[in-house]
Design a protein around this motif. Structure first.
Motif, PDB file in Angstrom:
ATOM      1  N   PHE A 212      -0.668  93.113 104.437  1.00  0.00           N
ATOM      2  CA  PHE A 212      -0.858  92.251 105.709  1.00  0.00           C
ATOM      3  C   PHE A 212      -0.805  90.908 105.504  1.00  0.00           C
ATOM      4  CE2 PHE A 212      -2.810  90.546 109.107  1.00  0.00           C
ATOM      5  CZ  PHE A 212      -2.320  91.002 110.287  1.00  0.00           C
ATOM      6  N   THR A 213      -1.456  90.358 104.794  1.00  0.00           N
ATOM      7  CA  THR A 213      -1.554  89.093 104.463  1.00  0.00           C
ATOM      8  C   THR A 213      -0.018  88.444 103.973  1.00  0.00           C
ATOM      9  OG1 THR A 213      -3.773  89.036 103.564  1.00  0.00           O
ATOM     10  CG2 THR A 213      -2.405  87.108 102.970  1.00  0.00           C
ATOM     11  N   LYS A 214       0.550  89.022 103.370  1.00  0.00           N
ATOM     12  CA  LYS A 214       1.888  88.582 102.870  1.00  0.00           C
ATOM     13  C   LYS A 214       2.843  88.616 103.995  1.00  0.00           C
ATOM     14  CE  LYS A 214       1.106  90.329  98.197  1.00  0.00           C
ATOM     15  NZ  LYS A 214       1.380  91.445  97.123  1.00  0.00           N
ATOM     16  N   ALA A 215       2.670  89.765 104.899  1.00  0.00           N
ATOM     17  CA  ALA A 215       3.452  89.809 105.978  1.00  0.00           C
ATOM     18  C   ALA A 215       3.266  88.664 106.946  1.00  0.00           C
ATOM     19  CB  ALA A 215       3.375  91.321 106.771  1.00  0.00           C
ATOM     20  N   ALA A 216       1.945  88.334 107.322  1.00  0.00           N
ATOM     21  CA  ALA A 216       1.445  87.357 108.000  1.00  0.00           C
ATOM     22  C   ALA A 216       2.222  85.978 107.563  1.00  0.00           C
ATOM     23  CB  ALA A 216      -0.296  87.279 108.180  1.00  0.00           C
ATOM     24  N   ALA A 217       1.973  85.740 106.292  1.00  0.00           N
ATOM     25  CA  ALA A 217       2.606  84.462 105.814  1.00  0.00           C
ATOM     26  C   ALA A 217       4.022  84.515 106.010  1.00  0.00           C
ATOM     27  CB  ALA A 217       2.211  84.318 104.186  1.00  0.00           C
ATOM     28  N   ALA A 218       4.692  85.705 105.789  1.00  0.00           N
ATOM     29  CA  ALA A 218       6.119  85.696 105.862  1.00  0.00           C
ATOM     30  C   ALA A 218       6.444  85.397 107.656  1.00  0.00           C
ATOM     31  CB  ALA A 218       6.654  86.860 105.675  1.00  0.00           C
ATOM     32  N   ALA A 219       5.369  85.818 108.406  1.00  0.00           N
ATOM     33  CA  ALA A 219       5.911  85.509 109.829  1.00  0.00           C
ATOM     34  C   ALA A 219       5.205  84.314 110.373  1.00  0.00           C
ATOM     35  CB  ALA A 219       4.805  86.576 110.350  1.00  0.00           C
TER      36      ALA A 219
ATOM     37  N   PRO B 274       2.029  99.836 109.291  1.00  0.00           N
ATOM     38  CA  PRO B 274       2.839  98.551 109.424  1.00  0.00           C
ATOM     39  C   PRO B 274       3.522  98.053 110.812  1.00  0.00           C
ATOM     40  CG  PRO B 274       2.752  99.710 107.144  1.00  0.00           C
ATOM     41  CD  PRO B 274       2.413 100.651 108.333  1.00  0.00           C
ATOM     42  N   ALA B 275       3.823  99.429 111.568  1.00  0.00           N
ATOM     43  CA  ALA B 275       4.599  99.005 112.841  1.00  0.00           C
ATOM     44  C   ALA B 275       3.492  98.239 113.935  1.00  0.00           C
ATOM     45  CB  ALA B 275       4.914 100.339 113.369  1.00  0.00           C
ATOM     46  N   THR B 276       2.294  98.375 113.678  1.00  0.00           N
ATOM     47  CA  THR B 276       1.614  97.653 114.483  1.00  0.00           C
ATOM     48  C   THR B 276       1.350  96.231 114.111  1.00  0.00           C
ATOM     49  OG1 THR B 276      -0.469  98.014 113.306  1.00  0.00           O
ATOM     50  CG2 THR B 276       0.121  99.779 115.029  1.00  0.00           C
ATOM     51  N   TRP B 277       1.660  95.679 113.023  1.00  0.00           N
ATOM     52  CA  TRP B 277       1.521  94.319 112.460  1.00  0.00           C
ATOM     53  C   TRP B 277       2.258  93.335 113.172  1.00  0.00           C
ATOM     54  CZ3 TRP B 277       1.858  95.159 106.486  1.00  0.00           C
ATOM     55  CH2 TRP B 277       0.849  96.044 105.837  1.00  0.00           C
ATOM     56  N   GLU B 278       3.749  93.555 113.472  1.00  0.00           N
ATOM     57  CA  GLU B 278       4.647  92.303 113.885  1.00  0.00           C
ATOM     58  C   GLU B 278       3.968  92.126 115.489  1.00  0.00           C
ATOM     59  OE1 GLU B 278       9.318  91.746 114.937  1.00  0.00           O
ATOM     60  OE2 GLU B 278       8.551  93.354 113.753  1.00  0.00           O
TER      61      GLU B 278
ATOM     62  N   ALA C 158      -7.835  91.693 117.431  1.00  0.00           N
ATOM     63  CA  ALA C 158      -7.133  92.868 116.664  1.00  0.00           C
ATOM     64  C   ALA C 158      -7.930  93.942 116.228  1.00  0.00           C
ATOM     65  CB  ALA C 158      -5.913  92.538 115.803  1.00  0.00           C
ATOM     66  N   ALA C 159      -7.671  95.111 116.514  1.00  0.00           N
ATOM     67  CA  ALA C 159      -8.636  96.114 116.058  1.00  0.00           C
ATOM     68  C   ALA C 159      -7.848  97.491 116.328  1.00  0.00           C
ATOM     69  CB  ALA C 159     -10.011  96.239 116.539  1.00  0.00           C
TER      70      ALA C 159
ATOM     71  N   VAL D 124      -5.066  93.527 121.203  1.00  0.00           N
ATOM     72  CA  VAL D 124      -3.838  93.964 120.524  1.00  0.00           C
ATOM     73  C   VAL D 124      -4.346  94.877 119.501  1.00  0.00           C
ATOM     74  CG1 VAL D 124      -3.678  92.060 118.779  1.00  0.00           C
ATOM     75  CG2 VAL D 124      -1.708  93.546 119.558  1.00  0.00           C
ATOM     76  N   ARG D 125      -3.659  96.174 119.356  1.00  0.00           N
ATOM     77  CA  ARG D 125      -3.782  97.159 118.738  1.00  0.00           C
ATOM     78  C   ARG D 125      -3.389  97.053 117.416  1.00  0.00           C
ATOM     79  NH1 ARG D 125      -1.595 101.981 116.387  1.00  0.00           N
ATOM     80  NH2 ARG D 125      -3.207 103.365 115.925  1.00  0.00           N
TER      81      ARG D 125
END
Length: 273
Positions: free
Chosen positions: A74-81, A45-49, A31-32, A38-39
């Motif tokens: 992002f780390t918190k979103a990743a854990a939630a995902a 944040p729209a690119t995170w999911e 990711a980059a 993946v972009r």
């Protein structure tokens, strides 16, 4: 099957990590902002999911140090995902509240996932691919480090430790200090590069004030310029000479020497004018 997300997947450590993991048949998603699988932009944040879909382990890093708080989010979103294992490329002073990566490192430490944090010393690859490469090519490297010594670490070793922590047990809760096997000065480093390339490369000792001023003239924000100067001055002061055995602990082999790195990089065509 485990899918491993690599932030900064086109960068110095990320592309090496991707290569090492793929060589052992792990499923990798780089990711980059561009040229990756993946972009992903921490500022969008729209690119995170989409980047996190199906990911079970992630390598976290922020190359500019300007998006540390966003990396924490992002780390918190990743854990939630559903990401259950993090390996973060951080920095030795990230425990300090004022450090740009402090919030991100705390988000990793306090997550419910397994985690490993990497505190690397200065990359050997800074001389060939990073911020000092142009100066080496031009023949003069000017920094405020005097005759101070530091154990430069090879990015191949950083990637190898990250790969082990992402794919094997026994690394949870570890903070690895990653260094080369011996401390050398910048003058010695440029001399070794000169010998390998048959070129004369000069090291010039700058005052801390001059180095900070040059950064500001190049558009570096003042807090970042002052932080970088203070870290380099710690080398001058003799505070960065300590070698760690953590690479050996993590991998069961010694760290790659600076001389080995120089020989390899020169053979690959780096350092050329």
């Amino acid at each position: 099957m485990q899918t491993i997300l690599i932030l900064g997947g086109t960068g110095t450590t990320g592309r090496r990590l991707a290569r090492q993991l793929r060589s052992t048949e792990h499923t990798v998603r780089t990711a980059a902002r561009r040229d990756a699988d993946v972009r992903l932009d921490l500022g969008e944040p729209a690119t995170w999911e989409p980047a996190l879909a199906g990911v079970t382990a992630a390598y976290l890093m922020e190359p500019t140090l300007q998006a540390g708080p966003r990396l924490a989010d992002f780390t918190k979103a990743a854990a939630a995902a559903g990401v259950r294992r993090f390996v973060m490329l951080s920095a030795a002073r990230a425990e300090e509240d004022s450090h740009p990566l402090h919030a991100a490192e705390q988000a990793v430490r306090t997550s419910d996932a397994e985690w490993t944090i990497l505190h690397p010393n200065w990359f050997a690859q800074n001389f060939s691919e990073g911020p000092w490469a142009r100066a080496i090519t031009d023949g003069t490297l000017a920094l405020p480090t005097g005759d101070g010594r530091t154990p430069f670490v090879d990015a191949e070793d950083i990637a190898a430790v990250a790969a082990a922590a992402l794919t094997t047990e026994g690394h949870h809760g570890r903070v690895y200090s990653l260094t080369g096997p011996a401390a050398i000065s910048f003058g010695e480093a440029t001399e070794l590069i000169g010998r390998a390339t048959g070129r004369r490369i000069e090291y010039v000792d700058l005052s801390p004030e001059d180095y900070t001023r040059r950064q500001l003239e190049n558009g570096v924000p003042k807090p970042a310029a002052q932080l970088l100067t203070s870290i380099l001055v710690s080398i001058r002061d003799g505070s960065a000479e300590t070698c760690s055995d953590d690479i050996h602990q993590a991998l069961g082999r010694p760290a790659i020497s600076f001389e080995t790195y120089v020989t390899r990089a020169a053979g690959e065509g780096y350092f050329s004018s």
